[in-house]
Design a protein around this motif. Structure first.
Motif, PDB file in Angstrom:
ATOM      1  N   MET A  32       0.859  -1.193   0.000  1.00 45.34           N
ATOM      2  CA  MET A  32       0.000   0.000   0.000  1.00 45.34           C
ATOM      3  C   MET A  32       0.896   1.244   0.000  1.00 45.34           C
ATOM      4  SD  MET A  32      -2.931  -1.412   2.655  1.00 45.34           S
ATOM      5  CE  MET A  32      -4.310  -0.411   2.130  1.00 45.34           C
ATOM      6  N   PRO A  33       1.673   1.436  -1.091  1.00 46.73           N
ATOM      7  CA  PRO A  33       2.679   2.505  -1.084  1.00 46.73           C
ATOM      8  C   PRO A  33       2.091   3.918  -1.135  1.00 46.73           C
ATOM      9  CG  PRO A  33       2.632   1.404  -3.213  1.00 46.73           C
ATOM     10  CD  PRO A  33       1.750   0.609  -2.303  1.00 46.73           C
ATOM     11  N   ILE A  48       1.208   8.968   2.147  1.00 45.09           N
ATOM     12  CA  ILE A  48       0.329   9.857   2.919  1.00 45.09           C
ATOM     13  C   ILE A  48       0.616   9.694   4.414  1.00 45.09           C
ATOM     14  CG2 ILE A  48      -2.103  10.311   3.513  1.00 45.09           C
ATOM     15  CD1 ILE A  48      -2.795   9.399   0.641  1.00 45.09           C
ATOM     16  N   ARG A  49       0.846   8.455   4.827  1.00 47.27           N
ATOM     17  CA  ARG A  49       1.134   8.187   6.246  1.00 47.27           C
ATOM     18  C   ARG A  49       2.328   8.999   6.712  1.00 47.27           C
ATOM     19  NH1 ARG A  49      -0.020   1.737   7.336  1.00 47.27           N
ATOM     20  NH2 ARG A  49       0.558   2.093   9.483  1.00 47.27           N
ATOM     21  N   LYS A  50       3.386   9.002   5.860  1.00 48.08           N
ATOM     22  CA  LYS A  50       4.614   9.712   6.237  1.00 48.08           C
ATOM     23  C   LYS A  50       4.350  11.215   6.391  1.00 48.08           C
ATOM     24  CE  LYS A  50       8.064   7.304   4.067  1.00 48.08           C
ATOM     25  NZ  LYS A  50       8.768   7.148   2.831  1.00 48.08           N
ATOM     26  N   VAL A  51       3.688  11.777   5.384  1.00 46.35           N
ATOM     27  CA  VAL A  51       3.434  13.227   5.402  1.00 46.35           C
ATOM     28  C   VAL A  51       2.514  13.590   6.575  1.00 46.35           C
ATOM     29  CG1 VAL A  51       2.379  15.132   4.109  1.00 46.35           C
ATOM     30  CG2 VAL A  51       3.767  13.419   2.903  1.00 46.35           C
ATOM     31  N   PHE A  52       1.446  12.807   6.755  1.00 44.49           N
ATOM     32  CA  PHE A  52       0.476  13.130   7.815  1.00 44.49           C
ATOM     33  C   PHE A  52       1.058  12.893   9.212  1.00 44.49           C
ATOM     34  CE2 PHE A  52      -3.991  13.011   5.672  1.00 44.49           C
ATOM     35  CZ  PHE A  52      -3.531  13.847   4.665  1.00 44.49           C
ATOM     36  N   GLN A  81       0.427  15.983  11.329  1.00 40.76           N
ATOM     37  CA  GLN A  81      -0.596  15.756  12.379  1.00 40.76           C
ATOM     38  C   GLN A  81      -1.936  16.473  12.098  1.00 40.76           C
ATOM     39  OE1 GLN A  81       0.029  13.791  15.697  1.00 40.76           O
ATOM     40  NE2 GLN A  81       0.988  12.956  13.860  1.00 40.76           N
ATOM     41  N   PRO A  82      -2.518  16.290  10.888  1.00 34.38           N
ATOM     42  CA  PRO A  82      -3.759  17.014  10.579  1.00 34.38           C
ATOM     43  C   PRO A  82      -4.947  16.611  11.453  1.00 34.38           C
ATOM     44  CG  PRO A  82      -3.289  15.377   8.877  1.00 34.38           C
ATOM     45  CD  PRO A  82      -2.083  15.441   9.761  1.00 34.38           C
ATOM     46  N   LYS A 124      -4.381   7.090  13.068  1.00 38.35           N
ATOM     47  CA  LYS A 124      -3.789   7.227  14.411  1.00 38.35           C
ATOM     48  C   LYS A 124      -2.439   7.948  14.326  1.00 38.35           C
ATOM     49  CE  LYS A 124      -1.919   4.130  17.967  1.00 38.35           C
ATOM     50  NZ  LYS A 124      -1.983   4.963  19.143  1.00 38.35           N
ATOM     51  N   GLU A 125      -1.624   7.524  13.358  1.00 39.23           N
ATOM     52  CA  GLU A 125      -0.313   8.178  13.204  1.00 39.23           C
ATOM     53  C   GLU A 125      -0.452   9.653  12.834  1.00 39.23           C
ATOM     54  OE1 GLU A 125       1.413   3.945  11.561  1.00 39.23           O
ATOM     55  OE2 GLU A 125       1.518   5.696  10.240  1.00 39.23           O
ATOM     56  N   ALA A 126      -1.589   9.987  12.199  1.00 39.76           N
ATOM     57  CA  ALA A 126      -1.847  11.385  11.814  1.00 39.76           C
ATOM     58  C   ALA A 126      -2.435  12.180  12.982  1.00 39.76           C
ATOM     59  CB  ALA A 126      -2.779  11.428  10.616  1.00 39.76           C
ATOM     60  N   GLY A 127      -2.453  11.569  14.171  1.00 41.72           N
ATOM     61  CA  GLY A 127      -2.846  12.311  15.368  1.00 41.72           C
ATOM     62  C   GLY A 127      -4.231  11.988  15.888  1.00 41.72           C
ATOM     63  N   ALA A 128      -5.016  11.196  15.128  1.00 40.06           N
ATOM     64  CA  ALA A 128      -6.415  10.961  15.543  1.00 40.06           C
ATOM     65  C   ALA A 128      -6.494   9.958  16.687  1.00 40.06           C
ATOM     66  CB  ALA A 128      -7.223  10.445  14.352  1.00 40.06           C
TER      67      ALA A 128
END
Ligand code: NAI
Length: 414
Positions: A24-25, A30-34, A38-39, A63-67
């Motif tokens: 799922m590249p 997106i995972r890395k950027v988010f 932390q949007p 979760k990694e994006a802060g949620a």
């Protein structure tokens, strides 16, 4: 705080989640950027999507994006208990158990909503139903959300038209990067993987009847043809019927197709597509499968009423004995066969669908103040971004229009 079958299954579930992650590249980008930006920091998100490995990666990306993410399934039979345990162990509370009764399934959804989410990701519209109709107090912090599938979008449009939609919802299903690939190629492959695995029988030379020549139906028929089946399509839309005919398939009513089919696969999003009038006409040992979102396309109640008895014949196959001695085989209790009797779509396909989910949910969060309750299309820029990421991941390049070509296409002079 979670509700899963068995926490000791976590290691096996994490292995499945890690396997899917590698393929799922686009979601990975997106995972890395988010993770850096932390949007979704501090935002409460409830996610209700088939609880399997690709979905777990979507939940982890949020979760990694802060949620603060609470997750549940969207079908009582498609939950993989090991993945549920794995995701839970990785820090996302999960409320889902495979084989839940209808009441238990609704209870699990309600549990996943109990922290009053600000954002939801729905698949089929069951979260919105609870938040709107039965437990509106759980919607007190709700800003909006995204819907994943065709049936959910139908339900949202119906609510919106009746003035009964309580928040803005992004139509992820109709993003090109979603339904052109997920509904067609994802369903096309995963339905056949599940049927072949469940029956352990051949497809070549058999007669396959596919109800519905929409995106899912096209994928299922295309792969059936490739496997060497004789394919019949049933439709209610004259244009889709003609398209199927011109694609080389026989087109007829379900009543005419009933005596001919070895495999029946419904993919309509409608109800009562195969009913009491069809069962007496079918061959001994015909297989009844559904790929549509809800288990209402093959009428299981009609089948039960028509049968003198029924019993399991193999994992995922229930045999219904007819009064004349024939047996009709129902796969996965009439629930969507590729998820209830299989692993769902390939990871590369869900890479696109869930990349759209991430970007559409951020769009919703950033723009919700100006969005009245309604169904909103995913902006073209998000759609194109996901398609380009996926092309890049596949090592493919495409041409870009020159200035002269752009002028030519937007003018009238040759
Ligand atoms: P679609 O709207 O593109 O196609 C549905 C087709 O069924 C249309 O051509 C329509 O004319 C036809 N149809 C409707 N009622 C019919 C009837 N009674 N008899 C024969 N044909 C009929 O929808 P799409 O995207 O193909 O989705 C179909 C269903 O599959 C939905 O419930 C959707 O939520 C679900 N779905 C399932 C997936 C899976 O993994 N199994 C993946 C994506 C969608």
């Amino acid at each position: 705080m979670s509700f899963i079958k068995d926490p000791s299954l976590a290691a096996h579930g994490i292995q499945k989640i890690e396997w899917a992650r590698q393929f799922m590249p686009a979601l990975g980008e997106i995972r890395k950027v988010f993770a850096a930006e932390q949007p979704f920091k501090g935002r409460k998100v409830t996610l209700s999507v088939h609880m399997e490995a690709k979905t777990a990666n979507l939940a982890l990306a949020l979760k990694e994006a802060g949620a603060d993410v609470w997750a549940t399934g969207c079908n009582p039979s498609s939950t993989q208990d090991d993945v549920a345990a794995g995701l839970d162990a990785l820090g996302v509370p999960v409320f889902a158990v495979c084989g839940a009764s209808p009441q238990q399934y609704t209870d699990h959804l309600r549990m996943a909503l109990e922290f009053c989410p600000e954002l939801i990701i729905d698949d089929g519209g069951d979260l919105i139903t609870i938040l709107s109709d039965t437990d509106p107090q759980l919607a007190k912090d709700l800003i909006g959300g995204c819907e994943e599938t065709t049936t959910g979008i139908h339900r949202l449009h119906a609510r919106s038209a009746a003035g009964a939609l309580i928040c803005p919802m992004m139509n992820v299903n109709d993003a090109k990067s979603k339904h052109y690939y997920d509904n067609k190629y994802g369903t096309g492959q995963s339905v056949w993987t599940a049927i072949m695995q469940t029956t352990n029988l051949t497809v070549q030379g058999k007669c396959v009847v596919v109800a519905g020549y929409g995106y899912c139906g096209k994928g299922i028929t295309m792969r059936a043809k490739g496997l060497g089946a004789n394919v019949i399509v049933t439709e209610i839309d004259p244009f889709k019927a003609l398209e199927a005919y011109n694609d080389g398939f026989r087109v007829m009513t379900m009543k005419d197709a009933a005596p001919l089919g070895d495999y029946f696969i419904t993919a309509t999003g409608c109800r009562d597509v195969i009913t009491a009038e069809h069962f007496p006409l079918m061959k001994d040992n015909a297989f009844l499968c559904n790929a549509g979102h809800f288990n209402v396309e093959v009428s299981v109640s009609d089948l039960e009423a028509a049968a003198v008895s029924h019993s399991p014949r193999r994992d995922g196959i229930e045999g219904y004995k007819m009064p004349d001695g024939r047996t009709l085989n129902l796969l996965a209790e009439g629930r969507l066969v590729n998820l209830a009797a299989g692993n769902g779509h390939p990871a590369e396909i869900m890479d696109m669908s869930f990349s759209v989910q991430m970007l559409a949910l951020r769009y919703m969060l950033e723009n919700s103040a100006s969005m009245a309750p309604g169904v909103y299309e995913v902006p073209d820029s998000i759609d194109a971004q996901v398609a380009l990421m996926r092309l890049r991941a596949a090592g493919l390049s495409i041409d870009a229009l020159t200035k002269e070509q752009q002028e030519y296409l937007s003018g009238w002079e040759v």
